[in-house]
Write an enzyme that holds these catalytic residues in place. Structure first.
Site, PDB file in Angstrom:
ATOM      1  N   SER A 123       0.675  -1.098   0.076  1.00 15.92           N
ATOM      2  CA  SER A 123      -0.002   0.080  -0.036  1.00 15.92           C
ATOM      3  C   SER A 123       0.848   1.283   0.133  1.00 15.92           C
ATOM      4  CB  SER A 123      -0.951   0.114   1.317  1.00 15.92           C
ATOM      5  OG  SER A 123      -1.884  -1.128   1.125  1.00 15.92           O
TER       6      SER A 123
ATOM      7  N   GLU B  64       9.259  -5.729  -6.474  1.00 21.93           N
ATOM      8  CA  GLU B  64       8.467  -6.484  -5.407  1.00 21.93           C
ATOM      9  C   GLU B  64       8.936  -8.028  -5.620  1.00 21.93           C
ATOM     10  OE1 GLU B  64       6.067  -5.853  -2.805  1.00 21.93           O
ATOM     11  OE2 GLU B  64       6.346  -8.137  -2.857  1.00 21.93           O
TER      12      GLU B  64
ATOM     13  N   CYS C 242      -1.877  -5.872   2.777  1.00 20.44           N
ATOM     14  CA  CYS C 242      -3.379  -5.336   2.687  1.00 20.44           C
ATOM     15  C   CYS C 242      -4.341  -6.378   1.695  1.00 20.44           C
ATOM     16  CB  CYS C 242      -3.661  -3.939   2.615  1.00 20.44           C
ATOM     17  SG  CYS C 242      -5.310  -3.485   2.337  1.00 20.44           S
TER      18      CYS C 242
ATOM     19  N   CYS D 225      -5.982  -7.115   4.912  1.00 22.17           N
ATOM     20  CA  CYS D 225      -7.423  -6.583   5.202  1.00 22.17           C
ATOM     21  C   CYS D 225      -8.356  -7.136   4.067  1.00 22.17           C
ATOM     22  CB  CYS D 225      -7.143  -4.895   4.725  1.00 22.17           C
ATOM     23  SG  CYS D 225      -5.716  -4.322   5.394  1.00 22.17           S
TER      24      CYS D 225
ATOM     25  N   LYS E 273      -9.137 -10.942   4.445  1.00 23.32           N
ATOM     26  CA  LYS E 273      -9.820 -10.957   5.623  1.00 23.32           C
ATOM     27  C   LYS E 273     -11.203 -10.549   5.704  1.00 23.32           C
ATOM     28  CE  LYS E 273      -9.971  -7.740   8.023  1.00 23.32           C
ATOM     29  NZ  LYS E 273      -9.162  -7.082   8.847  1.00 23.32           N
TER      30      LYS E 273
ATOM     31  N   TYR F  23      -5.693  -7.624  17.029  1.00 24.04           N
ATOM     32  CA  TYR F  23      -6.474  -7.490  16.017  1.00 24.04           C
ATOM     33  C   TYR F  23      -6.707  -8.922  15.247  1.00 24.04           C
ATOM     34  CZ  TYR F  23      -6.350  -2.508  15.603  1.00 24.04           C
ATOM     35  OH  TYR F  23      -6.267  -1.165  15.443  1.00 24.04           O
ATOM     36  N   ILE F  24      -5.547  -9.409  15.016  1.00 25.70           N
ATOM     37  CA  ILE F  24      -5.842 -10.531  14.133  1.00 25.70           C
ATOM     38  C   ILE F  24      -6.408 -11.733  14.820  1.00 25.70           C
ATOM     39  CG2 ILE F  24      -4.288 -12.419  12.884  1.00 25.70           C
ATOM     40  CD1 ILE F  24      -2.345  -9.953  11.901  1.00 25.70           C
TER      41      ILE F  24
ATOM     42  N   GLU G 227     -10.214 -11.375  15.371  1.00 24.54           N
ATOM     43  CA  GLU G 227     -10.675 -11.266  13.922  1.00 24.54           C
ATOM     44  C   GLU G 227     -10.826 -12.517  13.521  1.00 24.54           C
ATOM     45  OE1 GLU G 227     -10.096  -6.720  12.172  1.00 24.54           O
ATOM     46  OE2 GLU G 227      -8.772  -8.394  11.370  1.00 24.54           O
TER      47      GLU G 227
ATOM     48  N   ARG H 115      -2.634 -13.697  26.847  1.00 22.17           N
ATOM     49  CA  ARG H 115      -1.629 -13.624  28.220  1.00 22.17           C
ATOM     50  C   ARG H 115      -2.031 -12.317  28.829  1.00 22.17           C
ATOM     51  NH1 ARG H 115       3.842 -11.162  25.305  1.00 22.17           N
ATOM     52  NH2 ARG H 115       3.069  -9.426  24.446  1.00 22.17           N
TER      53      ARG H 115
ATOM     54  N   ASP I  45       4.491  -0.085   7.551  1.00 21.86           N
ATOM     55  CA  ASP I  45       4.830  -1.013   8.690  1.00 21.86           C
ATOM     56  C   ASP I  45       6.259  -1.108   9.038  1.00 21.86           C
ATOM     57  OD1 ASP I  45       1.886  -1.261   8.557  1.00 21.86           O
ATOM     58  OD2 ASP I  45       1.975  -3.375   8.309  1.00 21.86           O
TER      59      ASP I  45
ATOM     60  N   THR J 202      -3.021   0.467   7.035  1.00 23.60           N
ATOM     61  CA  THR J 202      -3.057   0.461   5.376  1.00 23.60           C
ATOM     62  C   THR J 202      -3.181   1.989   5.245  1.00 23.60           C
ATOM     63  OG1 THR J 202      -3.650  -1.607   4.939  1.00 23.60           O
ATOM     64  CG2 THR J 202      -4.093   0.001   3.429  1.00 23.60           C
TER      65      THR J 202
ATOM     66  N   ALA K 186     -10.898  -0.001  13.089  1.00 24.12           N
ATOM     67  CA  ALA K 186     -11.883  -1.103  13.272  1.00 24.12           C
ATOM     68  C   ALA K 186     -11.526  -2.223  13.260  1.00 24.12           C
ATOM     69  CB  ALA K 186     -12.781  -0.952  11.905  1.00 24.12           C
TER      70      ALA K 186
ATOM     71  N   HIS L 189     -33.601   8.410  12.363  1.00 23.39           N
ATOM     72  CA  HIS L 189     -34.377   7.444  13.050  1.00 23.39           C
ATOM     73  C   HIS L 189     -35.055   6.430  12.091  1.00 23.39           C
ATOM     74  CE1 HIS L 189     -36.535   5.632  16.282  1.00 23.39           C
ATOM     75  NE2 HIS L 189     -37.670   5.840  15.620  1.00 23.39           N
TER      76      HIS L 189
ATOM     77  N   GLU M 190     -28.019   6.682  15.795  1.00 24.05           N
ATOM     78  CA  GLU M 190     -28.672   7.792  16.195  1.00 24.05           C
ATOM     79  C   GLU M 190     -28.179   7.943  17.712  1.00 24.05           C
ATOM     80  OE1 GLU M 190     -32.767   8.004  16.429  1.00 24.05           O
ATOM     81  OE2 GLU M 190     -32.843   5.815  16.362  1.00 24.05           O
TER      82      GLU M 190
END
Ligand code: NDP
Length: 452
Positions: free
Chosen positions: A15, A35, A43, A48, A51, A177-178, A181, A198, A302, A310, A340, A435, A440
């Site tokens: 990314s 690369e 990602c 991401c 996943k 996180y991982i 998830e 732990r 990272d 990301t 998130a 609503h 809300e």
């Protein structure tokens, strides 16, 4: 002045590297990127994106379970992991091709191979030497295994995304996180998941109410969570793996997922040899403009061990390109980054936790609500939403918003705008509610909870 092959050479097409190279090329720079795996990085290829596709698949369980009370009579649903895996791989291939095309359309030369710096201006890649005025290191990170005997029996999230068959039982080591998830995702497919954590609770660093609420909801879904649990060793055998803890518990499963953190990919790049300083965890040390200790070598994402997300890597990559190739010095603000966790139910958070706010601001007011969302009335699902707002008492500014519940990531992204423009609690209160929605409640919380 030396003539270089390129103005910019980027090592790593994830990314951060892709964002930086394309932005630099858009300003007329001659750019190459190398690369050694697949363009797209963690990602897109093994993080991401896959996943989240797996998470969507996992959430169908709730829909099937909730359907009958809403009048639907679904046939007995069956889950086909191999079908999902094939479709997930097809989508990742498609995205990978899009990334390769985007580089080509941007005029960035793609070189397949692992780059290694031989001097501050020269990268050795695919058997040749390429020179550039500026080098950007954007090599990302990789999962680390816990340092216990038998750790080699564990898999990481990389292998989990490619497992040929669905495990009946899975032990997850870690509570970040991982870990949470994938525990949620596989529990949704029907795998029996046991988490060994732990710490005192899941998700170190998140608001304490979020941590407690998420664990309650995950337990309701049948996920076993053992906190304050340390691993002694892992034994592997033909019948599966056994994880032994320091207090003598044993947990057996076909798969043991080590979700015990990630480390920067800074080794084998020749960095220390040319004078690039690296911290004890392998993170490349950089300043606010992503400059390393070697003037023409920069690093983003990272591999710098700043914030391993990301959108942050992308922001760092673009800021780097703006600064160097558009004469527009740009740094990245790390304040109020929304985040998130794609558990079921998901978590969304932006700004300070209650504890951080109390430390930084002293007097804070906390607004908190838990409720059963309307959808769960007819379905009968026993799941509650948590929402929490942390407010600076002196200025009335909202310092943090936290949520556990359906759509939390979507809601918190919008709240991040309010927090970033310095919205006050009074301005939240003056906003008319939408609503009927769960969101809300963020503008309807009137009374602060009593200080503990
Ligand atoms: P995290 O740092 O989030 O979590 C690591 C977990 O492993 C923690 O619970 C930690 O415990 C535990 N742990 C570490 N070492 C050991 C050990 N030796 N034995 C037992 N437990 C151990 O790392 P992840 O690998 O989950 O994710 C890496 C990063 O990637 C995240 O921090 C995040 O920045 C990013 N990410 C973001 C996602 C998203 O935005 N939704 C999704 C996935 C990753 P303790 O808390 O006690 O240190």
């Amino acid at each position: 002045m030396a003539a270089f092959d390129y103005d910019l050479f980027v090592i790593g097409a994830g990314s951060g590297g892709v964002a930086a190279s394309r932005r630099a090329a858009s300003y007329g720079a001659k750019v190459a990127i190398c690369e050694d795996s697949r363009v797209g990085g963690t990602c897109v290829i093994r993080g991401c994106v896959p996943k989240k596709l797996l998470m969507y698949a996992s959430q169908f369980r709730d829909a099937f379970e909730d359907a009958p009370n809403y009048g639907w009579s679904p046939h007995a649903p069956a889950f086909d992991w191999e079908c999902l895996l094939a479709n997930k791989n097809k989508e990742i291939d498609r995205l990978n091709r899009i990334y390769v095309d985007m580089l080509a359309k941007s005029g960035v030369a793609l070189i397949t191979g692992r780059g290694r710096l031989v001097d501050p201006h020269t990268v050795e890649v695919a058997g040749r030497r390429v020179t550039a005025k500026t080098i950007l290191v954007a090599t990302g990170g990789r999962p680390v295994l816990p340092d216990v005997p038998g750790a080699e029996h564990c898999i990481t999230s990389n292998e989990l995304l490619e497992m040929p068959t669905l495990p009946r039982e899975m032990v997850v080591i870690g509570g970040g996180y991982i870990a949470v998830e994938f525990a949620s995702i596989f529990a949704g497919y029907g795998t029996k998941v046991t988490m060994l954590v732990r710490g005192e609770e899941l998700l170190t660093g998140f608001d304490d109410d979020v941590r407690v609420h998420l664990a309650q909801e995950m337990r309701k879904r049948g996920i076993e969570i053992h906190v304050r649990t340390r691993i002694e060793r892992i034994d592997g055998g033909p019948g599966g793996m056994t994880v032994r803890t320091t207090i003598g518990q044993e947990f057996s499963a076909g798969v043991v997922l080590a979700a015990t953190g990630r480390k920067p990919n800074s080794g084998g790049l020749g960095l220390a040899e040319i004078g690039v300083r690296i911290d004890a965890d392998g993170g490349i040390l950089v300043d606010g403009f992503s400059r390393t200790s070697v003037p023409n070598v920069h690093a983003v994402g990272d591999v710098t061990n700043r914030v391993a997300l990301t959108p942050v890597a992308i922001a760092e990559g673009r800021a780097f390109a703006e600064t160097l190739f558009n004469d527009n010095p740009t740094d990245v603000s790390y304040a109020n980054i929304p985040t998130a966790v794609f558990t079921t139910p998901p978590v969304g958070a932006v700004g300070l936790t209650e504890a951080q706010a109390r430390r930084a601001h002293g007097a804070v007011d906390v607004y908190r609500t838990t409720f059963r969302p309307m959808k769960n009335t007819i379905s009968g699902r026993d799941e509650r939403i948590l929402m929490k707002i942390v407010v600076d008492r002196a200025s009335d500014r909202v310092l943090g918003c936290h949520m556990v519940g359906t759509d939390a990531p979507e809601i918190v992204q919008a709240l991040a705008i309010a927090i970033n423009v310095g919205a006050t609690k009074r301005q939240f209160d003056r906003t008319i509610a939408l609503h009927p929605s769960s969101a809300e409640e963020f503008v309807l919380m009137r009374e602060p909870v009593k200080a503990p």
